[in-house]
Design an enzyme around this catalytic site. Structure first.
Site, short mmCIF file in Angstrom:
data_model
loop_
_atom_site.label_atom_id
_atom_site.label_comp_id
_atom_site.label_asym_id
_atom_site.label_seq_id
_atom_site.Cartn_x
_atom_site.Cartn_y
_atom_site.Cartn_z
N SER A 139 0.98 -1.11 0.04
CA SER A 139 0.12 -0.01 -0.06
C SER A 139 0.95 1.21 -0.05
CB SER A 139 -0.97 -0.27 1.19
OG SER A 139 -2.01 0.65 1.22
N GLY A 140 1.38 1.73 1.20
CA GLY A 140 2.20 2.93 1.19
C GLY A 140 3.64 2.36 1.02
N GLY A 271 -1.51 -8.46 5.91
CA GLY A 271 -1.56 -8.94 4.69
C GLY A 271 -1.65 -10.48 4.64
N THR A 272 -1.52 -11.10 5.75
CA THR A 272 -1.35 -12.69 5.81
C THR A 272 -2.72 -13.35 5.80
OG1 THR A 272 -1.40 -12.89 8.19
CG2 THR A 272 0.80 -12.43 7.20
N ARG A 397 17.55 10.62 8.88
CA ARG A 397 18.33 9.22 8.83
C ARG A 397 19.14 9.17 7.69
NH1 ARG A 397 14.95 3.98 8.98
NH2 ARG A 397 13.79 5.02 7.50
N TYR A 458 9.02 4.88 22.88
CA TYR A 458 9.67 4.90 21.51
C TYR A 458 11.15 5.11 21.87
CZ TYR A 458 9.88 6.08 16.44
OH TYR A 458 9.96 5.85 15.15
#
Lengths: 549, 549
Positions: A139-140, A271-272, A397, A458
């Site tokens: 998708s993205g 997606g599985t 990054r 995070y």
């Protein structure tokens, strides 16, 4: 107070195959950063290969199979061209980028398919099942956990199923406040379409410019405004899933007692189990006003307790986050000022969006609580600076990798009473692993998603690259995973499982739950072609698998 | 404003096998009701049998099997006595009660097992798998959808697994605000234990006096304070499931992206995938103050729009409900005044619980919205009357059945834009079916659970009984189910699927989703002994089923 966010309505852009985001927003390192890096012993590595120079594996699919697939979507919507294959190779994790930079494109799909309708997706899945072609729902393409690199062994080939042509807003129901969105819509396009009707989805993950609706759903995304708007999985009230056996439609009501909530089985299935082709989401009125403020707390524990008070007893801001001392020191939240020194202590951001009256009431209430809990209000400048720069941090990054820095992020989530032990354990694991490899790291941490019973952590990790930075990070990441597991926390808060977290995820949910997921997969995808090896281990075909559906 | 709810801390009581709730609260019909009933042509039926006179089927299990089961829990914790078997026969739906009254106990279990620990439950499930004994997980026993009447055919016997000895509060974490509760705890015991620590669960379904934690979880319960405290499935952050193959433990964090949310697969599984032996739930501080107010709206549409404004734009009360014109006329909310005439229009209740400041702010905000939307504030008398009587309405059913009234409830949920069409369709279906049988009904409706995107509808139906009231209701219920399905709504909001809704539920989620559930069941319960035929159709054993785990 400013007017509502027009910068959320960004155009869809074409991306570099392995540099983050919109090329127009590519950035350079500030000079101050380069001085800091030298002190860490960073040495410039070999430059990244030009994409055109990268060699791809030969196309494994034969012409007859490609022709059958093309017959479904049209010749012009199948591509085995170098550029298309490379652009659909893996995602955006640092190991993904490092591999691409060094010319490793071994995970490239054999071809890219661009269906335009749900029915075309179903037909493609049936054909791929017949010929045992692995399918990567795409998708993205912003996965940072190896969610786009399935097992190839045992399959006739691998195709990427790019959903970008499923880009319609199918319906907006202003009374129920829902919108039905196709999977290939990217965040900015959704906000533009909803905004025209006076609504917002309110989902703004850091991958906002690139990620799309299907990925948000498949990987249980959480956006930076999750305090106010909730996680993506909390927004979804309905979805349509294409499987090799046909269509599953879920969501007859906001909530019900009609059995398990099967929407929550599909959300996060990566997606599985099928390809999510559309979702129906709850939408909200576009906010009238917005205020973002920054706060300073003397230390992380004090700040975390203050934020916990808000999320447990209210009033809750729309955006709420807290950087630890190290992240505050680096000032990662403000790329323009990064490495230029922060305000000291721990920086927090509290943002409010809504009607003028609602924002005023919540802001007044939250300000009183945060002050009482030891916070110092710094004003709107830092908050607005964070807000404007919030999609910019990942752009740093690429130049850092250019300079020889290993930089990556990871995240987890736990209950409040376990939060500080978890932060200490993960920080220690990363520090020990990388120091032991001769590359002592910076380990930065923030809280950016909060719940009544817990919060996410995070981490951003940076150190000098060794000769083999993929292996170097692999060791550090394994140590962090083990620390997360030993603390009983979740292996991911919003990045997903992919292939990178698969083994730890299996330990987290246990063998019976893995069996249950395998059973669901087998029921919906009997030939096992959907993203094999992502989320759960790829099993050999059972004797009773119907390859022809 | 009054102090916090001590009436929620009710003692655990012994129930009549087929009359609702605490026998001490059994009630009689007001004289006004009897007059109304006569106008409906109601005739007194044959009196209900004395429980002791009801004949039970012979115990199908042999002594050796019973002895093996007894060896796990102790002789004194297995019972094949008449009283125990009858008390565990079916649940509390009107058809269940009608069958019991007429002496039909064909669904009685052969024996009742009372395990004391999670491990005992696992061992019992393994033994029952070995001997192919169907197991009915039994917690409060309050199912109104046939959730306690599994298939018997093909099994060596049926046992009820009564969890009442799993009645401990295992942990309270005041920092994370969670509590770990065993499945057999009933609502009043939970509130008493949490209240002692300053907390409340905030879950008050109408079955509060009888239902227990395991049932809340297994059937996705929603309480009368769902606006403020959420549904039970929204409270659960962790759970432990005993299956014939062992233990599944879920919930490492409040929310995560670590795959599908498998907690939401177990919640609502109604004992078919395993036995939920404990859950960890989010708790809240016990409220300081409470205000319940009643409102009158000119009509149901105006009232529904007013309530929608509150739930979509806030501020949201803790309790929010709206009776339609018919229910308002009957004054069902106030049993003492029932059939005595209501205030006209549509009655609503808005209740606020929390700290004094929070209640004051939300009450002021909501009052302004409700006034602006056409509501007339009637004051606290009606609200308090509703609150005090809220567990009393179901007690009216037994005397109504005694008098020859057929009375039953059903519920559904949909999105806001579909709400009025759904209400009209269900009302018409029930009215047509029962009028066509010569027994024109009263059909009353209220909204009692609201979401940003939709709301539940709860119907109460009353008419004269025919000679065969079970068949009579069966026809009416089938018509209502078909109406709900044709409107695309959910077949149940909080009652669950059980056996009564199984066929319609299968239509609602479709054959592939049913296959997925069957696959999960097969993975966790390979011998198919767990509540067979509840939720999903009972399938014959597959060839590869391991009957010995």
């Amino acid at each position: 107070m400013t007017q509502s966010a027009s910068e959320n309505d960004l155009p869809v852009v074409a991306f570099h195959p392995f540099r983050w985001g919109d090329p127009a927003h590519a950035t350079h390192l500030p000079e101050a950063a380069k001085e800091t890096l030298a002190a860490f012993g960073v040495k410039q590595p070999a430059p990244a290969l030009d994409p055109a120079q990268i060699e791809l594996p030969a196309v494994a699919l034969d012409a007859a199979t490609l022709a059958e697939l093309a017959a479904v979507v049209g010749e012009e919507h199948v591509s085995a061209a170098h550029e298309a294959r490379l652009a659909h190779t893996r995602g955006w994790s640092t190991p993904d980028l490092l591999k691409a930079r060094s010319g490793d494109a071994s995970d490239a799909p054999d071809a890219v398919l661009y269906p335009a309708t749900h029915d075309e997706v179903v037909t493609l899945l049936q054909l791929c099942s017949r010929y045992r072609v692995a399918v990567v729902p795409y998708s993205g393409g912003t996965s940072v956990v190896g969610g786009l690199a399935p097992v190839r062994e045992g399959y006739a080939g691998v195709v990427a199923l790019d959903l970008k042509r499923l880009d319609s807003v199918l319906a907006i129901d202003p009374v129920s406040r829902t919108a039905t969105l196709q999977a290939g819509l990217r965040g900015p396009a959704v906000e533009a379409a909803l905004g025209a009707e006076g609504f917002t989805l309110g989902h703004f993950p850091q991958s906002y410019e690139g990620a799309s609706i299907g990925g948000y759903a498949a990987a249980r995304s959480a956006g930076q405004s999750s305090a106010g708007y909730g996680r993506f999985d909390e927004m979804v009230v309905g979805l349509t899933l294409a499987t090799p056996r046909g269509t599953v439609e879920l969501g007859t009501a906001p909530k019900s007692a009609a059995g398990p909530d099967l929407r929550q089985l599909v959300l996060g299935s990566e997606g599985t189990l099928g390809v999510i082709t559309s979702v129906t989401v709850r939408v909200r009125p576009r906010p009238e006003v917005r205020v973002f403020e920054s706060w300073r707390f003397p230390d992380f524990e004090t700040g975390a307790t203050a934020l916990r008070r808000l999320v447990q007893d209210g009033p809750e801001p729309t955006v709420l986050r807290l950087s630890d001392e190290a992240e505050t020191g680096i000032n990662l939240a403000d790329p323009a000022a990064m490495f230029g020194g922060g305000p000291g202590g721990c920086l927090a951001v509290a943002g409010y969006e809504g009607t003028a009256a609602d924002v005023e009431a919540r802001r007044a209430g939250a300000t009183a609580v945060l002050r009482d809990a030891g916070g110092e209000l710094l004003g709107t400048e830092g908050g607005e600076s964070w807000r404007k720069g919030r999609y910019r941090a990942p752009y740093l990054r690429d130049p850092l990798l250019d300079e020889g820095v290993l930089i990556e992020t990871l995240e987890t989530v736990t209950f409040w009473s376990n939060l500080h032990a978890l932060r200490a354990a993960v920080t220690e694991a990363l520090t020990d692993s990388l120091s032991g490899q001769g590359t002592p790291p910076l380990v930065l941490c923030h809280i950016s998603h909060l719940y009544e019973t817990g919060a996410s952590l995070y981490f951003t990790v940076a150190c000098a690259q060794t000769e083999d930075p993929v292996a170097q990070w692999g060791l550090a990441k394994a140590a962090a995973n083990a620390a997360i597991r030993s603390c009983g926390a979740a292996i991911t808060h919003h990045h997903g499982v992919g292939t990178d977290h698969r083994a730890t995820y299996a330990e987290e949910i246990g063998p019976l739950a893995v069996d249950a997921l395998q059973a669901v997969k087998h029921a919906l995808d009997p030939a096992g072609v959907l993203n094999p090896g992502v989320l759960i281990e790829n099993l050999p075909l059972r004797g009773d698998a119907a390859v022809t559906p």
